[in-house]
Design a protein around this motif. Structure first.
Motif, PDB file in Angstrom:
ATOM      1  N   TRP A  36       1.154  -1.265  -0.460  1.00  0.00           N
ATOM      2  CA  TRP A  36       0.338  -0.569  -0.141  1.00  0.00           C
ATOM      3  C   TRP A  36       1.083   1.890   0.606  1.00  0.00           C
ATOM      4  CZ3 TRP A  36      -4.613  -0.332   4.289  1.00  0.00           C
ATOM      5  CH2 TRP A  36      -5.350  -2.069   3.660  1.00  0.00           C
ATOM      6  N   GLU A  37       2.187   1.008  -0.119  1.00  0.00           N
ATOM      7  CA  GLU A  37       3.307   2.500   0.152  1.00  0.00           C
ATOM      8  C   GLU A  37       3.133   3.749  -0.943  1.00  0.00           C
ATOM      9  OE1 GLU A  37       7.330   3.617   0.777  1.00  0.00           O
ATOM     10  OE2 GLU A  37       7.098   1.354   0.108  1.00  0.00           O
ATOM     11  N   GLU A  38       2.816   2.770  -2.059  1.00  0.00           N
ATOM     12  CA  GLU A  38       2.401   4.041  -2.969  1.00  0.00           C
ATOM     13  C   GLU A  38       0.988   5.052  -2.799  1.00  0.00           C
ATOM     14  OE1 GLU A  38       1.534   3.884  -8.008  1.00  0.00           O
ATOM     15  OE2 GLU A  38       2.377   2.166  -7.583  1.00  0.00           O
ATOM     16  N   GLN A  39       0.148   3.821  -2.863  1.00  0.00           N
ATOM     17  CA  GLN A  39      -1.091   4.799  -2.143  1.00  0.00           C
ATOM     18  C   GLN A  39      -1.052   6.269  -1.466  1.00  0.00           C
ATOM     19  OE1 GLN A  39      -4.869   2.446  -2.458  1.00  0.00           O
ATOM     20  NE2 GLN A  39      -3.691   0.950  -2.940  1.00  0.00           N
ATOM     21  N   PHE A  40      -0.345   4.937  -0.082  1.00  0.00           N
ATOM     22  CA  PHE A  40      -0.030   5.838   0.419  1.00  0.00           C
ATOM     23  C   PHE A  40       0.854   7.423   0.578  1.00  0.00           C
ATOM     24  CE2 PHE A  40       2.294   8.082   4.710  1.00  0.00           C
ATOM     25  CZ  PHE A  40       1.226   8.078   5.334  1.00  0.00           C
ATOM     26  N   ASP A  41       1.507   7.261  -0.615  1.00  0.00           N
ATOM     27  CA  ASP A  41       2.730   7.997  -0.625  1.00  0.00           C
ATOM     28  C   ASP A  41       2.007   9.239  -1.500  1.00  0.00           C
ATOM     29  OD1 ASP A  41       5.016   7.670   0.338  1.00  0.00           O
ATOM     30  OD2 ASP A  41       6.080   6.514  -1.343  1.00  0.00           O
ATOM     31  N   GLY A  42       1.312   8.406  -2.368  1.00  0.00           N
ATOM     32  CA  GLY A  42       0.052   9.135  -3.493  1.00  0.00           C
ATOM     33  C   GLY A  42      -0.697  10.386  -3.017  1.00  0.00           C
ATOM     34  N   PHE A  43      -1.426   9.931  -1.796  1.00  0.00           N
ATOM     35  CA  PHE A  43      -2.238  10.646  -0.724  1.00  0.00           C
ATOM     36  C   PHE A  43      -1.919  12.204  -0.967  1.00  0.00           C
ATOM     37  CE2 PHE A  43      -5.220  11.606   2.767  1.00  0.00           C
ATOM     38  CZ  PHE A  43      -5.868  11.892   2.095  1.00  0.00           C
ATOM     39  N   SER A  44      -0.137  12.070  -0.146  1.00  0.00           N
ATOM     40  CA  SER A  44      -0.188  13.640  -0.153  1.00  0.00           C
ATOM     41  C   SER A  44      -0.025  14.211   0.977  1.00  0.00           C
ATOM     42  CB  SER A  44       0.109  14.598  -2.498  1.00  0.00           C
ATOM     43  OG  SER A  44       0.807  13.868  -2.894  1.00  0.00           O
ATOM     44  N   VAL A  45      -0.520  13.717   2.082  1.00  0.00           N
ATOM     45  CA  VAL A  45      -1.297  14.371   3.341  1.00  0.00           C
ATOM     46  C   VAL A  45      -0.083  15.473   3.442  1.00  0.00           C
ATOM     47  CG1 VAL A  45       0.027  13.062   4.531  1.00  0.00           C
ATOM     48  CG2 VAL A  45      -2.161  13.909   5.154  1.00  0.00           C
ATOM     49  N   GLY A  46       1.087  15.786   3.352  1.00  0.00           N
ATOM     50  CA  GLY A  46       1.884  17.217   3.688  1.00  0.00           C
ATOM     51  C   GLY A  46       1.430  17.861   2.967  1.00  0.00           C
ATOM     52  N   ARG A  47       1.160  17.371   1.565  1.00  0.00           N
ATOM     53  CA  ARG A  47       0.861  18.724   1.527  1.00  0.00           C
ATOM     54  C   ARG A  47      -0.352  18.857   1.546  1.00  0.00           C
ATOM     55  NH1 ARG A  47      -0.677  18.674  -3.938  1.00  0.00           N
ATOM     56  NH2 ARG A  47       0.403  21.097  -4.602  1.00  0.00           N
ATOM     57  N   TYR A  48      -0.980  18.947   1.368  1.00  0.00           N
ATOM     58  CA  TYR A  48      -2.566  19.072   2.298  1.00  0.00           C
ATOM     59  C   TYR A  48      -2.791  19.574   3.009  1.00  0.00           C
ATOM     60  CZ  TYR A  48      -7.402  17.202   1.924  1.00  0.00           C
ATOM     61  OH  TYR A  48      -8.859  17.833   2.421  1.00  0.00           O
ATOM     62  N   MET A  49      -1.954  18.613   3.950  1.00  0.00           N
ATOM     63  CA  MET A  49      -2.671  19.678   5.697  1.00  0.00           C
ATOM     64  C   MET A  49      -1.209  20.915   6.009  1.00  0.00           C
ATOM     65  SD  MET A  49      -4.655  18.143   7.072  1.00  0.00           S
ATOM     66  CE  MET A  49      -4.945  17.592   5.739  1.00  0.00           C
ATOM     67  N   VAL A  50      -0.193  21.136   5.319  1.00  0.00           N
ATOM     68  CA  VAL A  50       0.028  22.299   5.286  1.00  0.00           C
ATOM     69  C   VAL A  50      -0.619  22.835   4.544  1.00  0.00           C
ATOM     70  CG1 VAL A  50       2.370  23.125   4.114  1.00  0.00           C
ATOM     71  CG2 VAL A  50       2.077  21.236   5.803  1.00  0.00           C
ATOM     72  N   GLY A  51      -0.440  23.312   2.791  1.00  0.00           N
ATOM     73  CA  GLY A  51      -1.770  23.749   2.762  1.00  0.00           C
ATOM     74  C   GLY A  51      -3.347  23.744   3.547  1.00  0.00           C
ATOM     75  N   CYS A  52      -3.314  23.133   3.980  1.00  0.00           N
ATOM     76  CA  CYS A  52      -5.426  23.553   4.982  1.00  0.00           C
ATOM     77  C   CYS A  52      -4.571  24.460   5.943  1.00  0.00           C
ATOM     78  CB  CYS A  52      -5.744  22.581   4.947  1.00  0.00           C
ATOM     79  SG  CYS A  52      -6.353  21.820   3.737  1.00  0.00           S
ATOM     80  N   HIS A  53      -3.263  24.246   6.858  1.00  0.00           N
ATOM     81  CA  HIS A  53      -2.927  25.490   7.807  1.00  0.00           C
ATOM     82  C   HIS A  53      -2.295  26.113   7.832  1.00  0.00           C
ATOM     83  CE1 HIS A  53      -5.848  22.570  10.014  1.00  0.00           C
ATOM     84  NE2 HIS A  53      -5.054  21.153  10.039  1.00  0.00           N
ATOM     85  N   PRO A  54      -1.990  27.248   6.891  1.00  0.00           N
ATOM     86  CA  PRO A  54      -0.931  28.882   6.731  1.00  0.00           C
ATOM     87  C   PRO A  54      -0.882  28.965   8.227  1.00  0.00           C
ATOM     88  CG  PRO A  54      -2.698  29.166   6.140  1.00  0.00           C
ATOM     89  CD  PRO A  54      -3.477  28.403   5.831  1.00  0.00           C
ATOM     90  N   ASP A  55      -1.512  28.861   8.987  1.00  0.00           N
ATOM     91  CA  ASP A  55      -1.001  29.497  10.590  1.00  0.00           C
ATOM     92  C   ASP A  55      -0.801  29.205  11.304  1.00  0.00           C
ATOM     93  OD1 ASP A  55      -3.432  28.344  11.198  1.00  0.00           O
ATOM     94  OD2 ASP A  55      -4.038  30.057  12.514  1.00  0.00           O
TER      95      ASP A  55
END
Length: 436
Positions: free
Chosen positions: A153-172
């Motif tokens: 499942w590693e490829e799917q986990f990486d493809g989720f891009s959760v780091g970009r997701y959360m940094v973009g959602c919480h700029p402060d």
């Protein structure tokens, strides 16, 4: 001195979280009218809104983030300020706190394309330094602390891009540690959705029991001593429960008690929505459109924007969070962002086995529209909810000119924008239908 890596000792938390006021009662009194006789008369500040976007006193916008450029932060700040500019359109001018003449925030580099006609606000590309660090930490947590997924499942986990997701959602968010609070919870919630409900062995059969037992990882069980060890052992029984337990443990150490309790409440709402959708699946039933939208007010992203103050390192007092108008704003934001998910995941779900309910599918079935017309009507519904969110948020900002409340409203708006950006740009997961 940087904030130490979590877990943090409880005594260190007041340094990174403020309540924007001496007491919750004083905060509520400053946000009349509409709070009953106990709230007292409106304050002078509440009765006469400031002529500029922010109330008198310290700015609730935090300094530039480590690793980000001044230009990128300026774009983020501009995106946050748009909430106080309010909605636009007939009859909404009086709800704005500032004239809507400022230039739009700089758009991020295009990665994917937005749904044509979808009302949204572009954001700058999330800070790559933070994205890389959050991505590294969340993968370490998933593999080493909670054994979340097998190697395949590693490829799917990486493809989720959760780091970009959360940094973009919480700029402060003041530090990466704060961002990790949201990131662990997001990954844990998706593990429950995938493993209990949908993609990786999920099933509507027996879902209620699985969700209830998983919920005890968020809301601890207090039972007879004889049976307490059995419950404790159950928290490690599967990946979703391990993830819930660990993510919540980090969260409660950084959050105030009222913040943790509100998250538990919103997670219970989420689980209730899962159960409604599972019931329709078991009965092979397509709900009415209004029924589907009611379900989506529960099975939606609400737990994510509701923790925006914890991730921002401050606390919105419980009295303000519980106001009906604040709850309405959070619900509208969560409903709109979830329809964004319906629209961007539409082709992915059509290609998956079985029938997946989303708003275009339900409208096509219940209203006899073509797939294209049902999709376009879903876009219109999203846009209506987005404008309602901005209208209600602007009105609440006028009636409650406290820095903490206004920062929280900006945080919810930033989450809405970041959520759209992630869906649009995550071409690993999503592609648009060929309707244009």
């Amino acid at each position: 001195m940087p904030v130490p890596d979590l877990p943090l000792p409880r005594s260190s938390l007041p340094e990174t979280r403020s309540r924007f006021g001496a007491t919750a009662g004083a905060a509520v009194a400053a946000c009349a009218p509409g709070l009953g006789a106990a709230a007292g008369a409106p304050s002078e500040a509440a009765a006469t809104p400031p002529s500029v976007g922010l109330p008198p006193g310290p700015s609730p916008v935090v300094p530039p983030q480590a690793g980000g450029t001044e230009a990128a932060w300026a774009g983020r700040a501009g995106g946050l300020e748009r909430l106080l500019s309010g909605p636009h359109g007939l009859g909404t001018a009086g709800l704005r706190l500032t004239p809507r003449e400022e230039p739009p925030a700089p758009a991020a580099a295009e990665r994917g394309r937005p749904v044509p006609g979808l009302y949204h606000h572009p954001i700058p590309e999330p800070d790559p330094v933070r994205v890389e660090e959050v991505s590294r930490r969340i993968k370490d947590w998933a593999l080493e602390e909670v054994s979340l997924y097998p190697e395949e499942w590693e490829e799917q986990f990486d493809g989720f891009s959760v780091g970009r997701y959360m940094v973009g959602c919480h700029p402060d968010a003041p530090t990466v540690d704060h961002l990790m609070l949201a990131t662990r919870l997001m990954v844990a919630e998706n593990a429950v959705d995938d493993c209990y409900c949908e993609d990786h062995g999920g099933s509507p059969i027996g879902l209620g029991e699985r969700l209830l037992l998983a919920h005890t990882a968020l809301d601890p069980l207090y039972t007879a001593r004889e049976y307490q060890p059995d419950w404790s052992a159950s928290l490690h029984a599967d990946a979703p429960r391990r993830a819930y337990r660990s993510a919540m443990d980090y969260f409660v150490r950084a959050a105030a008690p009222s913040q943790a309790d509100r998250l538990r409440h919103d997670m219970a709402r989420l689980h209730l929505g899962y159960l409604a959708e599972a019931a329709w699946a078991q009965q092979d039933q397509v709900p009415e459109v209004w029924e589907y939208l009611a379900m989506r007010q529960f099975n939606n992203f609400r737990p994510c924007p509701t923790i925006t103050d914890t991730v921002g390192g401050y606390e919105l007092p419980a009295d303000l969070h519980a106001r009906a108008d604040m709850q309405k704003v959070i619900a509208l934001a969560s409903n709109a962002t979830t329809i964004v998910n319906d629209l961007y995941s539409y082709t992915k779900e059509l290609d998956a086995p079985g029938r997946h309910l989303n708003l275009p599918v339900v409208i096509a079935e219940r209203e006899g529209l073509s797939d294209k017309d049902a999709y376009l009507k879903s876009v219109e519904i999203h846009n209506e909810l987005m404008r309602d969110f901005e209208t209600e948020a602007a009105a609440l900002a006028l009636s409650c000119p406290l820095p903490g409340a206004q920062r929280f409203l900006r945080g919810v708006a930033a989450w809405v924008d970041g959520n759209h950006h992630w869906h649009q740009s995550n071409t690993y997961r999503y592609s648009l239908p060929d309707f244009w």
